[in-house]
Each structure stands twice: as structure tokens, then as C-alpha cells.
Design a protein around this motif. Structure first.
Motif, PDB file in Angstrom:
ATOM      1  N   LEU A   1      65.035  21.874  12.089  1.00 16.36           N
ATOM      2  CA  LEU A   1      65.607  21.628  10.768  1.00 16.36           C
ATOM      3  C   LEU A   1      64.789  22.312   9.680  1.00 16.36           C
ATOM      4  N   ALA A   2      63.458  22.220   9.811  1.00 18.04           N
ATOM      5  CA  ALA A   2      62.595  22.876   8.824  1.00 18.04           C
ATOM      6  C   ALA A   2      62.650  24.382   8.969  1.00 18.04           C
ATOM      7  N   ALA A   3      62.605  24.855  10.214  1.00 15.88           N
ATOM      8  CA  ALA A   3      62.663  26.296  10.441  1.00 15.88           C
ATOM      9  C   ALA A   3      63.972  26.874   9.937  1.00 15.88           C
ATOM     10  N   GLY A   4      65.024  26.056   9.956  1.00 17.28           N
ATOM     11  CA  GLY A   4      66.317  26.525   9.492  1.00 17.28           C
ATOM     12  C   GLY A   4      66.470  26.526   7.989  1.00 17.28           C
ATOM     13  N   ALA A   5      65.597  25.788   7.289  1.00 14.47           N
ATOM     14  CA  ALA A   5      65.789  25.633   5.854  1.00 14.47           C
ATOM     15  C   ALA A   5      64.827  26.445   5.005  1.00 14.47           C
ATOM     16  N   GLU A   6      63.645  26.775   5.502  1.00 11.76           N
ATOM     17  CA  GLU A   6      62.598  27.375   4.690  1.00 11.76           C
ATOM     18  C   GLU A   6      63.045  28.672   4.014  1.00 11.76           C
ATOM     19  N   LEU A   7      63.582  29.591   4.796  1.00 13.61           N
ATOM     20  CA  LEU A   7      63.961  30.895   4.253  1.00 13.61           C
ATOM     21  C   LEU A   7      65.089  30.761   3.235  1.00 13.61           C
ATOM     22  N   ASP A   8      66.035  29.874   3.513  1.00 18.42           N
ATOM     23  CA  ASP A   8      67.139  29.640   2.590  1.00 18.42           C
ATOM     24  C   ASP A   8      66.631  29.077   1.266  1.00 18.42           C
ATOM     25  N   LEU A   9      65.697  28.129   1.366  1.00 13.36           N
ATOM     26  CA  LEU A   9      65.165  27.503   0.161  1.00 13.36           C
ATOM     27  C   LEU A   9      64.423  28.508  -0.711  1.00 13.36           C
ATOM     28  N   LEU A  10      63.660  29.401  -0.085  1.00 14.55           N
ATOM     29  CA  LEU A  10      62.954  30.418  -0.864  1.00 14.55           C
ATOM     30  C   LEU A  10      63.955  31.285  -1.629  1.00 14.55           C
ATOM     31  N   ALA A  11      65.001  31.723  -0.945  1.00 17.47           N
ATOM     32  CA  ALA A  11      66.001  32.567  -1.595  1.00 17.47           C
ATOM     33  C   ALA A  11      66.714  31.814  -2.716  1.00 17.47           C
TER      34      ALA A  11
ATOM     35  N   PRO B   1      72.616  23.746  12.028  1.00 20.44           N
ATOM     36  CA  PRO B   1      73.016  22.763  11.015  1.00 20.44           C
ATOM     37  C   PRO B   1      71.986  22.625   9.900  1.00 20.44           C
ATOM     38  N   GLY B   2      70.693  22.876  10.218  1.00 18.01           N
ATOM     39  CA  GLY B   2      69.672  22.819   9.183  1.00 18.01           C
ATOM     40  C   GLY B   2      69.932  23.820   8.089  1.00 18.01           C
ATOM     41  N   ARG B   3      70.243  25.040   8.476  1.00 13.03           N
ATOM     42  CA  ARG B   3      70.547  26.086   7.503  1.00 13.03           C
ATOM     43  C   ARG B   3      71.813  25.761   6.723  1.00 13.03           C
ATOM     44  N   VAL B   4      72.865  25.436   7.435  1.00 17.70           N
ATOM     45  CA  VAL B   4      74.163  25.238   6.779  1.00 17.70           C
ATOM     46  C   VAL B   4      74.151  23.984   5.915  1.00 17.70           C
ATOM     47  N   LEU B   5      73.652  22.861   6.471  1.00 17.34           N
ATOM     48  CA  LEU B   5      73.666  21.598   5.738  1.00 17.34           C
ATOM     49  C   LEU B   5      72.796  21.666   4.483  1.00 17.34           C
ATOM     50  N   VAL B   6      71.588  22.182   4.619  1.00 17.86           N
ATOM     51  CA  VAL B   6      70.710  22.287   3.458  1.00 17.86           C
ATOM     52  C   VAL B   6      71.330  23.200   2.409  1.00 17.86           C
ATOM     53  N   GLY B   7      71.952  24.284   2.849  1.00 20.12           N
ATOM     54  CA  GLY B   7      72.607  25.184   1.906  1.00 20.12           C
ATOM     55  C   GLY B   7      73.686  24.494   1.100  1.00 20.12           C
ATOM     56  N   PHE B   8      74.511  23.672   1.755  1.00 25.21           N
ATOM     57  CA  PHE B   8      75.557  22.953   1.040  1.00 25.21           C
ATOM     58  C   PHE B   8      74.964  21.883   0.123  1.00 25.21           C
ATOM     59  N   VAL B   9      73.911  21.202   0.584  1.00 19.46           N
ATOM     60  CA  VAL B   9      73.338  20.107  -0.194  1.00 19.46           C
ATOM     61  C   VAL B   9      72.680  20.608  -1.470  1.00 19.46           C
ATOM     62  N   VAL B  10      71.932  21.718  -1.391  1.00 18.29           N
ATOM     63  CA  VAL B  10      71.211  22.173  -2.590  1.00 18.29           C
ATOM     64  C   VAL B  10      72.149  22.711  -3.666  1.00 18.29           C
ATOM     65  N   ASP B  11      73.405  22.966  -3.324  1.00 18.20           N
ATOM     66  CA  ASP B  11      74.372  23.312  -4.359  1.00 18.20           C
ATOM     67  C   ASP B  11      74.670  22.113  -5.261  1.00 18.20           C
ATOM     68  N   ARG B  12      74.357  20.883  -4.786  1.00 17.88           N
ATOM     69  CA  ARG B  12      74.694  19.674  -5.532  1.00 17.88           C
ATOM     70  C   ARG B  12      73.491  18.797  -5.861  1.00 17.88           C
ATOM     71  N   ILE B  13      72.412  18.888  -5.106  1.00 13.03           N
ATOM     72  CA  ILE B  13      71.243  18.030  -5.288  1.00 13.03           C
ATOM     73  C   ILE B  13      70.027  18.908  -5.584  1.00 13.03           C
ATOM     74  N   TRP B  14      69.133  18.406  -6.430  1.00 13.95           N
ATOM     75  CA  TRP B  14      67.923  19.118  -6.824  1.00 13.95           C
ATOM     76  C   TRP B  14      67.183  19.635  -5.593  1.00 13.95           C
ATOM     77  N   ALA B  15      67.089  20.950  -5.461  1.00 19.69           N
ATOM     78  CA  ALA B  15      66.599  21.580  -4.234  1.00 19.69           C
ATOM     79  C   ALA B  15      65.151  21.239  -3.888  1.00 19.69           C
ATOM     80  N   PRO B  16      64.210  21.162  -4.842  1.00 21.78           N
ATOM     81  CA  PRO B  16      62.841  20.798  -4.451  1.00 21.78           C
ATOM     82  C   PRO B  16      62.744  19.425  -3.793  1.00 21.78           C
ATOM     83  N   GLY B  17      63.561  18.471  -4.234  1.00 19.57           N
ATOM     84  CA  GLY B  17      63.571  17.161  -3.587  1.00 19.57           C
ATOM     85  C   GLY B  17      64.082  17.248  -2.161  1.00 19.57           C
TER      86      GLY B  17
END
Length: 411
Positions: free
Chosen positions: A321-331, A271-287
Motif C-alpha cells: 500500500l505504501a509502495a503504491g502510494a509514495e510516487l503518486d503522492l510526490l507527483a 489498489p494502493g495507487r488507485v485508491l489513494v489517487g481517488f481519495v486525495v482528490d477529495r481529502i487533504w493529501a498530507p493527512g
């Protein structure tokens, strides 16, 4: 919430996403990384090697993966993703099989080095390039779904290895792991990794696409802020995850139970990967990234001493949650700040720093254990790294105009 056109993108490209998810999960980066933790104690007991020496093998897989990342980026642009990925998948299997026959540290390291070199085309540079080039309106969600493969490996592999090791020893377990890319990833990637050539994903990249050159990116402070933040985050993640199983066993927790707790990291990564991926499409990703990185700092402080099962599961889930989001955020952030014209090369350079963190952290954290007799200091260091990484993210500022995703959505 993803737009209707975004959902249409995801539905139309689901087979490509499955191929990428399986490919990145069974890659030269993910498999050795998630295998080394549950293998550490059995190898130490069998061959008498120090834990830090065993975990140093990750330096040869992830470290060489960092060195080969820029070359991989060039090869993707020159030959296409599919031509690079297929032989590399076989290379992952061959390298791990070689490591399973090791009787000295030198040959053990050579096996992990061979995994990195022969399997260089399986690293996230390739899969994220394919996804970033194939999806526009739902790019964040697509990256989260594609890179969820590493989360599934984090969830399933520890218990898989423990079961095989109890049945036939650590060599048998490592050989079983080595067969996974060849038996699962190769056929799926062969059939489904077919990027749309009109989007130039994984083909000859750069033609007609907006974005910074490599030189422009390297002169931009945002590249270095992003690279340092991701490096610190991955130092913390890599050092913690690879030592989590032996740390819990040292507290008297049974091996299967320790593997199950580690599996909670994998459960949360999904869920960390999927949820963060959906959220950054709409909310400022660095925040979003700042919040995601602050939470595991607290989890590491909890993991320093916890033995209560409920507390351990909660802390492991937050870490996941962090381990699931880091790589996605970099990309995602690489595409948003530097565009797609030279994405493979720019991402590869940033990823090289991430991979070096992943390569060195297991050895450094295990060395702290060997010096202090416990993993308490390692968890404290990880918490500090997470906190600094989080505070760096807002410095990135507004998105660049080199990526046209917002204009596409507005249209």
C-alpha cells in the motif's frame, strides 16, 4: 468520490493513461529495481559476488537516474514528452542487455548505468508531467491509474524472472526482462502517448500556467519537508522490497513461494495507487499520506521474524500500500503546492532525492545482512524511516494557491 466531470476526464484520456502506465512500469527505474531481488541469489551462486555488491547495481541505475532527472525535466519542457520517451525506451532494453553479458562487477554496473543514462526519459518525471498537465479535476485518480504500471511490474516480474532463471539461468532471465520495454512499451507509447497540446502537457511547459518558479520552490520550507519525507519513505521501501525475496529464502521458503509473497506487494500496490489517487482528490493529501506511511512501519516489524504464510501475505500487502502510494503522492503534492508552471523541473529535483534513496537503500540493507547475518536489523531501520516520514507530512500545511484544481472543481 470523483466528480462527473472528473470521470469524463478519465474516460477521455484512458489511452494516454495506459501508455503512461506501461511506460513507467517498464522504465529505467522500475525494471532494474524489481529485477535485482530475484536475481541476487542466482548471480551470487554463479559468480561468487557478495549480495551487497550485486544490489549496489541499483545505485548506478537509480542513482544516475536521480542525477539525470533535472536534465530530463528540462528536455521534456523543451522537446515534448513523446520525443524524449521513445528513444529512452530503447535505451532501457539496451542497458539491461549489456548487464546480462557481464562477467565482472564493473561491466555489471556499466550495464545498469547505461540503463539509467540511455533510458533517462522513462523516469516518472515524464509520465507524471504528462498526467498532471492533462488532467485537472481527476488529477489524483489519473496519477494513481497511470503510475499503477510499477505496481503491475512488482506483482508480475519476480515470478517471471524466477521462471526464466530456472529454465535458462540468470543471464537468460535478465535478457528476457530487457526485451519487455522494446516489445511492449515502445509500440503502446508510440501510438497512445499524445498529450493534448492545449493543456501543454509534455510540450513547452510553463506558458500561461500558474505556479512557483524553481527558485521560489527551493526557498519554500514545504519543498524540503516533502523531499525529506519522500526520501525516508523510499529508503524504507527500496531497501525492503529489493531484499524481500532473499530474506524469505534465507528462512527456508522456496524461491517460487518467496516470489509469490513478494507478488503480494504488487497486488496491494494496485489498489494502493488507485485508491489513494481517488481519495486525495477529495481529502487533504498530507493527512492521507501520514496514515499510508504509518501502516508499513508496523508491517516491517512483522516481516522481521514472520514465517507464517498468512502473516507474511498480510504484511507484504500492507507494505505494498505504501509502495503504491509514495510516487503518486510526490507527483500530486508537487502540483498542489507548487503548480504546473515549472512542474517538470521542481518535480525532477524532488524526485532526484527519492531516486537517491532508491539507489542507496538496497546496498545499505544488504550490507546490514552481510554484517549481521540476517535481515532483522534492516526491517527495524525501515520501520523507523516510515514512522518519521509519516510524521513529517502534516507539516506541509494548507495547499498553495498556485494550483487551480479546487477552483476548477468549484466551477
Amino acid at each position: 468520490m470523483t466528480s462527473a466531470s472528473g470521470w469524463q476526464e478519465l474516460r477521455g484520456g484512458w489511452t494516454l493513461l495506459v501508455a503512461c502506465a506501461v511506460g513507467v512500469g517498464l522504465s529505467a527505474i522500475a525494471l532494474p529495481f524489481y529485477a535485482i531481488g530475484p536475481l541476487t541469489r542466482p548471480i551470487a551462486a554463479d559468480l561468487g559476488w557478495a549480495r551487497a555488491d550485486i544490489q549496489l547495481a541499483i545505485l548506478f541505475s537509480s542513482g544516475l537516474g536521480a542525477l539525470t532527472a533535472p536534465v530530463t525535466g528540462w528536455m521534456i519542457d523543451r522537446f515534448g514528452a513523446r520525443a524524449v520517451a521513445l528513444p529512452s525506451i530503447l535505451g532501457v532494453s539496451l542497458g539491461l542487455l549489456l548487464a546480462s553479458y557481464a562477467s565482472t562487477l564493473t561491466t555489471f554496473y556499466l550495464g545498469f548505468a547505461a540503463t539509467a543514462i540511455l533510458g533517462a526519459g522513462t523516469n516518472p518525471v515524464l509520465w507524471s508531467r504528462v498526467v498532471s498537465g492533462s488532467f485537472e479535476k481527476a488529477r489524483g485518480a489519473a496519477l494513481g491509474l497511470a503510475l499503477v504500471g510499477t505496481a503491475l511490474v512488482a506483482l508480475l516480474l519476480p515470478s517471471f524472472i524466477v521462471a526464466l532463471e530456472e529454465y535458462g539461468g540468470w543471464r537468460f532471465a535478465l535478457r528476457g526482462t530487457a526485451l519487455l520495454p522494446m516489445l511492449i512499451a515502445l509500440p503502446l507509447v508510440w501510438v497512445w502517448l499524445r498529450p493534448d497540446p492545449q493543456r501543454r502537457a509534455g510540450g513547452t511547459a510553463g506558458t500561461g500556467l500558474p505556479g512557483a518558479t524553481v527558485g521560489e520552490a527551493l526557498r519554500d520550507y514545504r519543498f524540503w519537508v516533502l523531499a525529506v519525507s519522500i526520501l525516508l519513505g523510499y529508503l524504507a521501501i527500496s531497501g525492503t522490497l529489493t531484499n524481500l525475496v532473499p530474506a524469505l529464502i534465507d528462512r527456508g521458503i522456496e524461491a517460487q513461494a518467496a516470489a509469490a509473497f513478494a507478488g503480494a506487494v504488487g497486488i496491494a500496490m494496485v489498489p494502493g495507487r488507485v485508491l489513494v489517487g481517488f481519495v486525495v482528490d477529495r481529502i487533504w493529501a498530507p493527512g492521507v499520506a501520514m496514515v499510508v506511511l504509518l501502516l508499513p512501519a508496523l508491517a516491517c516489524l512483522i516481516l522481521r521474524d514472520a514465517t507464517d504464510p498468512v502473516t507474511l501475505i498480510a504484511a507484504c500487502a500492507i507494505l505494498g500500500l505504501a509502495a503504491g502510494a509514495e510516487l503518486d503522492l510526490l507527483a500530486f503534492l508537487t502540483a498542489r503546492y507548487f503548480g504546473l508552471a515549472h512542474y517538470s523541473k521542481i518535480y525532477a529535483l524532488a524526485y532526484a532525492g527519492l531516486a537517491m534513496g532508491s539507489a542507496t537503500a538496497p546496498f545499505l540493507f544488504a550490507s546490514l545482512h552481510d554484517r549481521t547475518g540476517s535481515y532483522g536489523t534492516s526491517f527495524e531501520v525501515a520501520a523507523i524511516f516510515f514512522a518519521i516520514a509519516a510524521l513529517l507530512m502534516p507539516i506541509l500545511g494548507r495547499y498553495s494557491d498556485t494550483d487551480n484544481s479546487d477552483r476548477d472543481r468549484a466551477a
